[in-house]
Structures are given as structure tokens and as C-alpha cells.
Design a protein around this motif. Structure first.
Motif, PDB file in Angstrom:
ATOM      1  N   LYS A  94     -43.804 -81.861 -62.270  1.00  0.00           N
ATOM      2  CA  LYS A  94     -43.871 -81.567 -60.830  1.00  0.00           C
ATOM      3  C   LYS A  94     -44.083 -80.080 -60.597  1.00  0.00           C
ATOM      4  O   LYS A  94     -44.880 -79.674 -59.743  1.00  0.00           O
ATOM      5  CB  LYS A  94     -42.572 -82.025 -60.177  1.00  0.00           C
ATOM      6  CG  LYS A  94     -42.540 -81.824 -58.664  1.00  0.00           C
ATOM      7  CD  LYS A  94     -41.247 -82.362 -58.088  1.00  0.00           C
ATOM      8  CE  LYS A  94     -41.212 -82.156 -56.562  1.00  0.00           C
ATOM      9  NZ  LYS A  94     -39.956 -82.654 -56.002  1.00  0.00           N
ATOM     10  N   ARG A 108     -47.633 -79.184 -61.430  1.00  0.00           N
ATOM     11  CA  ARG A 108     -48.564 -79.640 -60.383  1.00  0.00           C
ATOM     12  C   ARG A 108     -48.492 -78.727 -59.167  1.00  0.00           C
ATOM     13  O   ARG A 108     -49.511 -78.408 -58.556  1.00  0.00           O
ATOM     14  CB  ARG A 108     -48.216 -81.073 -59.976  1.00  0.00           C
ATOM     15  CG  ARG A 108     -48.672 -82.115 -61.013  1.00  0.00           C
ATOM     16  CD  ARG A 108     -48.271 -83.504 -60.585  1.00  0.00           C
ATOM     17  NE  ARG A 108     -48.738 -84.497 -61.549  1.00  0.00           N
ATOM     18  CZ  ARG A 108     -48.395 -85.782 -61.519  1.00  0.00           C
ATOM     19  NH1 ARG A 108     -47.612 -86.228 -60.536  1.00  0.00           N
ATOM     20  NH2 ARG A 108     -48.830 -86.624 -62.433  1.00  0.00           N
ATOM     21  N   GLU A 109     -47.270 -78.330 -58.801  1.00  0.00           N
ATOM     22  CA  GLU A 109     -47.148 -77.420 -57.657  1.00  0.00           C
ATOM     23  C   GLU A 109     -47.846 -76.088 -57.950  1.00  0.00           C
ATOM     24  O   GLU A 109     -48.530 -75.524 -57.089  1.00  0.00           O
ATOM     25  CB  GLU A 109     -45.672 -77.176 -57.347  1.00  0.00           C
ATOM     26  CG  GLU A 109     -44.971 -78.397 -56.776  1.00  0.00           C
ATOM     27  CD  GLU A 109     -43.486 -78.171 -56.565  1.00  0.00           C
ATOM     28  OE1 GLU A 109     -42.827 -79.054 -56.003  1.00  0.00           O
ATOM     29  OE2 GLU A 109     -42.990 -77.094 -56.950  1.00  0.00           O
ATOM     30  N   ASN A 169     -46.742 -94.552 -54.811  1.00  0.00           N
ATOM     31  CA  ASN A 169     -48.002 -94.503 -55.554  1.00  0.00           C
ATOM     32  C   ASN A 169     -48.986 -95.553 -55.055  1.00  0.00           C
ATOM     33  O   ASN A 169     -50.199 -95.309 -54.980  1.00  0.00           O
ATOM     34  CB  ASN A 169     -47.723 -94.697 -57.044  1.00  0.00           C
ATOM     35  CG  ASN A 169     -47.049 -93.503 -57.667  1.00  0.00           C
ATOM     36  OD1 ASN A 169     -46.795 -92.508 -56.992  1.00  0.00           O
ATOM     37  ND2 ASN A 169     -46.741 -93.579 -58.938  1.00  0.00           N
ATOM     38  N   GLU A 172     -40.370 -84.923 -65.945  1.00  0.00           N
ATOM     39  CA  GLU A 172     -40.844 -85.100 -64.563  1.00  0.00           C
ATOM     40  C   GLU A 172     -40.698 -83.817 -63.770  1.00  0.00           C
ATOM     41  O   GLU A 172     -41.592 -83.454 -62.989  1.00  0.00           O
ATOM     42  CB  GLU A 172     -40.056 -86.217 -63.894  1.00  0.00           C
ATOM     43  CG  GLU A 172     -40.369 -87.599 -64.437  1.00  0.00           C
ATOM     44  CD  GLU A 172     -39.515 -88.677 -63.792  1.00  0.00           C
ATOM     45  OE1 GLU A 172     -39.786 -89.869 -64.069  1.00  0.00           O
ATOM     46  OE2 GLU A 172     -38.602 -88.338 -63.033  1.00  0.00           O
ATOM     47  N   ASN A 173     -39.578 -83.082 -63.979  1.00  0.00           N
ATOM     48  CA  ASN A 173     -39.417 -81.807 -63.259  1.00  0.00           C
ATOM     49  C   ASN A 173     -40.476 -80.810 -63.690  1.00  0.00           C
ATOM     50  O   ASN A 173     -41.069 -80.103 -62.867  1.00  0.00           O
ATOM     51  CB  ASN A 173     -38.020 -81.238 -63.510  1.00  0.00           C
ATOM     52  CG  ASN A 173     -36.924 -82.076 -62.877  1.00  0.00           C
ATOM     53  OD1 ASN A 173     -37.194 -82.774 -61.887  1.00  0.00           O
ATOM     54  ND2 ASN A 173     -35.718 -82.061 -63.401  1.00  0.00           N
ATOM     55  N   ARG A 180     -42.075 -87.326 -51.189  1.00  0.00           N
ATOM     56  CA  ARG A 180     -43.495 -87.639 -51.370  1.00  0.00           C
ATOM     57  C   ARG A 180     -43.918 -88.832 -50.516  1.00  0.00           C
ATOM     58  O   ARG A 180     -45.046 -88.860 -49.995  1.00  0.00           O
ATOM     59  CB  ARG A 180     -43.745 -87.914 -52.855  1.00  0.00           C
ATOM     60  CG  ARG A 180     -45.205 -88.083 -53.228  1.00  0.00           C
ATOM     61  CD  ARG A 180     -46.002 -86.851 -52.848  1.00  0.00           C
ATOM     62  NE  ARG A 180     -45.582 -85.686 -53.581  1.00  0.00           N
ATOM     63  CZ  ARG A 180     -46.032 -85.336 -54.768  1.00  0.00           C
ATOM     64  NH1 ARG A 180     -46.920 -86.094 -55.378  1.00  0.00           N
ATOM     65  NH2 ARG A 180     -45.624 -84.231 -55.347  1.00  0.00           N
ATOM     66  N   TYR A 233     -36.808 -89.433 -50.768  1.00  0.00           N
ATOM     67  CA  TYR A 233     -38.034 -89.185 -51.522  1.00  0.00           C
ATOM     68  C   TYR A 233     -39.074 -88.558 -50.593  1.00  0.00           C
ATOM     69  O   TYR A 233     -39.657 -89.230 -49.737  1.00  0.00           O
ATOM     70  CB  TYR A 233     -38.539 -90.493 -52.117  1.00  0.00           C
ATOM     71  CG  TYR A 233     -39.706 -90.325 -53.079  1.00  0.00           C
ATOM     72  CD1 TYR A 233     -39.683 -89.357 -54.069  1.00  0.00           C
ATOM     73  CD2 TYR A 233     -40.821 -91.132 -52.977  1.00  0.00           C
ATOM     74  CE1 TYR A 233     -40.740 -89.210 -54.939  1.00  0.00           C
ATOM     75  CE2 TYR A 233     -41.880 -90.999 -53.839  1.00  0.00           C
ATOM     76  CZ  TYR A 233     -41.835 -90.033 -54.823  1.00  0.00           C
ATOM     77  OH  TYR A 233     -42.887 -89.872 -55.677  1.00  0.00           O
TER      78      TYR A 233
END
Length: 469
Positions: free
Chosen positions: A41, A44-45, A312, A37-38, A342, A340
């Protein structure tokens, strides 16, 4: 002796106990999932940053194209002016020629000397005008050459920017390939981990029946022949005593432990989340929303993961134009995990889409220390709107209808949202203030759009605002 052989049978399974504990396997699973996940992420960044850079370069290229078009228009205008000057110069030459012919014809006549003098003056004036025309033509040529050089410089800059954008595209493609490689590696690791976990579970289930079957070795034919002098008395005492516990011990491995059951439920919810993400990227928002709802319906114990699922759901609802529902899902997500980011970001975007500038400014101020330039730009815009007195929302966006919606559509949307966001039907006390605020926004939007005159006035205001922007 039989008792000694029984003790040996009980000791043998302990020497073949599994090398790994289930807690270690779960820790490895959690570590692998966190690393993935890190990494995802981070990728994606990086991809978002690369897309922003490509957008900036595209804007620069657009500016250069506009400059090139303006330069072309200037060149066309100069060419037209040059053509006019050339035609004027040609006409002046024709006039000079006609004057010379007339002077030659009338030179012999003495009474036409004064006229000749006037003609000479006119010829001198025509020559001066022609000289001025030549000077203007030279200046125009210099400007034309300077414009051409500027155009060449612009073309070189455009070519360099195109090369930079191609390099960025190549970089972005490399980053995406690296991300795909990492995904494949994680899939391989996950598959190997699943195989190892299956081996460990199989080994544990194999070890449990061994413990239940070990006492039977004392009554086996080989043990009787080697350890007992008489064949009748020992089996009569041992066989009925050790036949009773064996069924219970064999049934014990089939009952899953609570920890294993929770882990299986969590994995099932994770699979539904992955399915929802796939549907979201395929723009099948209804299917994505259903997958997230099914994942939330599973009874697993992971508050942070529930916060992710609600966020989500908010993203899918926002993509469907249901901004009030997206805001509520973000509020529920914050009740599970208030750290969180997001969920806070998606709630700010939903407020911006609704035109609720005060609430968007509040969320953006909290987001600003953690986000980049895009968040800072949105915050400045929200602060400017609030300073100018923009307090009313976009009523069509609040109700989730288009500007061409009929009165029946508006009433239907209002009834659905009013029932959903009534304060008495809030999911918890923590989100009741948000539910009350949304209920108020929905009522304000319906009060404007249900009245024909108010709606016409509101539409006119929206059109003026759009033209002013």
C-alpha cells in the motif's frame, strides 16, 4: 517389567513434541501478510504521488511549449513587420533618388523654382519618414532581442523541467524496483514459511502414530526376551488389549481440525483474489470479476477480507462502465467493514461517473480527512455542482449504455437493473436504502431515454453543457 517398559514407551513421544505451535505459525503468517500489504500500500501511494508529480511537470512543460509557440508566432509577426518597413524604406529611397534627379534636371529653369521648393519639402518629409522608419526599426530590433532572450530563458526552463521529470522518472523506477525486491523477498519468506509449516505438520503427523505404536513395544520379541521369564502368558493378555485402539489413533491425524480447514479456505480465497488482481491489471475485467465472485463463494470467516473482495468487484465493475453495480458492491463492502476507506473512495468515484453529485459530495466529505489534494479538488467540484443545482444524473452512465444505444438496448439495460436493484431483492436490510436510491435513479434514466423527444432534449442539454465546460 512389561508395565515399566510400556510406561517408558509412552513417555518417549512427549520428549520429541514439536517446538512450534500451530497458533504461532498462523500468527507469523498473519504478521507477514500484514507487513506485505502495508508495504504494498505504501509503495502504491508513493507511485501514485510520483505519477501526480510527473503529471504536474508534464502540464508545466505543456505551458512552456505553448509559451514558446506564442513567442515564435510573435517573432514571425515582427519579422513580417520588419520586412514591410524595409520595403517601405527602400521605396522611399527610390522616391528620394527620383526627386533628386528631377531637381537636378529642373534646377536650371527659373520658372521651376517653386516646384523645386515643393520637391525639397517633399524630400525633407521623405527624410523625416525615413528617420522615423529607422527609429521604428531600432525599436523592433530591441523587442526582437528581448523576445529572443525570453525564448532562451524558456528553453532553459524547459530543459531544467525535462531534467526534473527524468529525475522523477528515475526515482519512480527506483521505487518500483524496490517494490519488486520487496515482493521477491516476501515470496521467499512465504516459501520458507510454507516449508517450515509443512515440516511442522509432518512432524505432528509423525508424532501421532508414534503414540499409537508405542504400546506394541511390550509385545516385541526383544522385550519378551529381556523382561518376561515365561513366553506364553504375557502376550496372551497384552496383544488383544492393545490391538484395538491402534486403528482409531492412526486415523485421527487424517481428520483436519476446524481451524486448519478455515485457514485452508482463507488461503484458497486469497489465491483467487490474487488471480483476480492479475486479470484486472491485464484489463480482463470479466475474468477478474469471476475470480472475486469465486473467492466470495468460499465459506471462510474473515469479514475484513470479504470487504476487500467486494471493493475489488466494485473496481472491476466500474472499469466495465457498470456504475450502479459498483455502488452496490461498495455498499455491501461497507456492511462487512465500515472502516475500509477504499470502498468509500470507489463508491465516490462511481457516483462522480454517474453524475450523482449530492451522493458523491457526501462520500467525499467523509473521505476528505483521510485523502489528499485530489480528493479535496473533487469535493470542491461536487460542492460547486450541488450549489448550482445539479441534481440529475448522467442517464447513459446510470443505465450503463452509450449515447448511441438504441431503444432496445436501453429497455434491456433498464429491465436488468430494475430486477437487480428492486428494494425487495436487496441482499440485506443495511443496503436496502442504497438499493432504493439506485432503483429510483434507474427509473428516472429510463423515463427520459425511452421517449424520443425527451432524449433529444437531454442530448442537446448535454452538448451545451459540454461546450460550456
Amino acid at each position: 517389567s512389561p508395565s515399566g517398559s510400556a510406561r517408558e514407551g509412552k513417555v518417549s513421544p512427549s520428549s520429541s513434541s514439536p517446538r512450534y505451535r500451530r497458533s504461532d505459525v498462523e500468527a507469523i503468517e498473519a504478521t507477514l501478510r500484514t507487513d506485505f500489504e502495508n508495504a504494498l500500500k505504501l509503495m502504491r501511494e508513493r507511485a501514485e504521488a510520483a505519477e501526480r508529480e510527473v503529471g504536474a511537470l508534464t502540464a508545466k512543460c505543456q505551458e512552456l511549449d505553448n509559451g514558446r509557440k506564442s513567442a515564435r508566432n510573435a517573432l514571425a509577426e515582427m519579422a513580417s513587420q520588419n520586412a514591410k518597413l524595409v520595403s517601405a524604406f527602400a521605396s522611399k529611397k527610390d522616391e528620394v533618388r527620383a526627386l533628386k534627379e528631377s531637381v537636378e534636371v529642373t534646377a536650371s529653369q527659373a520658372d521651376l523654382k517653386a516646384e523645386n521648393a515643393e520637391l525639397r519639402d517633399a524630400l525633407a518629409g521623405a527624410r523625416a519618414e525615413a528617420r522615423k522608419a529607422r527609429e521604428i526599426e531600432a525599436i523592433r530590433k530591441k523587442e526582437l532581442s528581448a523576445t529572443r532572450s525570453e525564448l532562451d530563458a524558456l528553453r532553459s526552463r524547459v530543459n531544467s523541467n525535462n531534467s526534473d521529470s527524468s529525475a522523477l522518472s528515475a526515482k519512480l523506477a527506483a521505487v518500483m524496483k524496490e517494490l519488486e525486491r520487496e515482493r521477491e523477498a516476501f515470496a521467499l519468506h512465504k516459501a520458507s514459511w510454507k516449508q517450515e509449516r509443512a515440516k511442522l505438520v509432518r512432524f505432528a503427523t509423525d508424532a501421532s502414530p508414534r503414540k499409537a505404536s508405542s504400546p506394541r513395544r511390550a509385545s516385541s520379541p526383544e522385550t519378551k526376551a529381556t523382561t518376561t521369564p515365561s513366553k506364553a502368558s504375557p502376550p496372551k493378555r497384552e496383544t488383544p488389549q492393545k490391538a484395538k485402539p491402534s486403528p482409531r489413533r492412526q486415523r485421527t491425524p487424517t481428520r483436519p481440525s476446524p481451524k486448519k480447514r478455515l485457514s485452508a479456505l482463507r488461503e484458497q480465497a486469497e489465491q483467487l483474489k490474487v488471480r483476480g488482481n492479475q486479470n484486472f491489471h491485464a484489463k480482463a475485467y470479466d475474468a477478474a470479476l469471476q475470480a472475486y465472485a469465486d473467492a466470495l463463494a468460499i465459506d471462510f470467516d474473515d469479514q475484513a477480507f470479504r470487504a476487500v473482495l467486494h471493493a475489488n468487484k466494485a473496481a472491476a465493475l466500474q472499469a466495465m462502465g457498470k456504475f450502479c453495480d459498483a455502488v452496490m458492491e461498495c455498499c455491501v463492502s461497507r456492511t462487512f467493514d465500515d472502516t475500509y476507506i477504499r470502498a468509500l473512495q470507489r463508491r465516490a468515484d462511481a457516483y462522480l461517473s454517474m453524475g450523482d453529485w449530492p451522493m458523491a459530495m457526501k462520500d467525499l466529505e467523509e473521505l476528505a480527512p483521510h485523502m489528499g489534494d485530489d480528493c479535496a479538488m473533487k469535493l470542491r467540484e461536487a460542492q460547486r455542482k450541488v450549489k448550482n443545482g445539479a441534481t440529475s444524473c448522467e442517464h447513459y452512465a446510470v443505465l450503463g449504455v452509450s449515447s448511441r444505444a438504441t431503444k432496445a438496448d436501453v429497455s434491456k439495460a433498464y429491465k436488468s437493473l430494475a430486477l437487480k436493484f428492486h428494494p425487495d431483492k436487496a441482499p440485506s436490510d443495511a443496503v436496502r436504502p442504497a438499493s432504493e436510491a439506485l432503483f429510483k435513479r434507474v427509473a428516472e434514466a429510463y423515463a427520459v431515454l425511452k421517449d424520443a423527444s425527451k432524449r433529444a432534449s437531454y442530448d442537446a442539454t448535454r452538448i451545451r453543457r459540454t461546450h460550456s465546460i
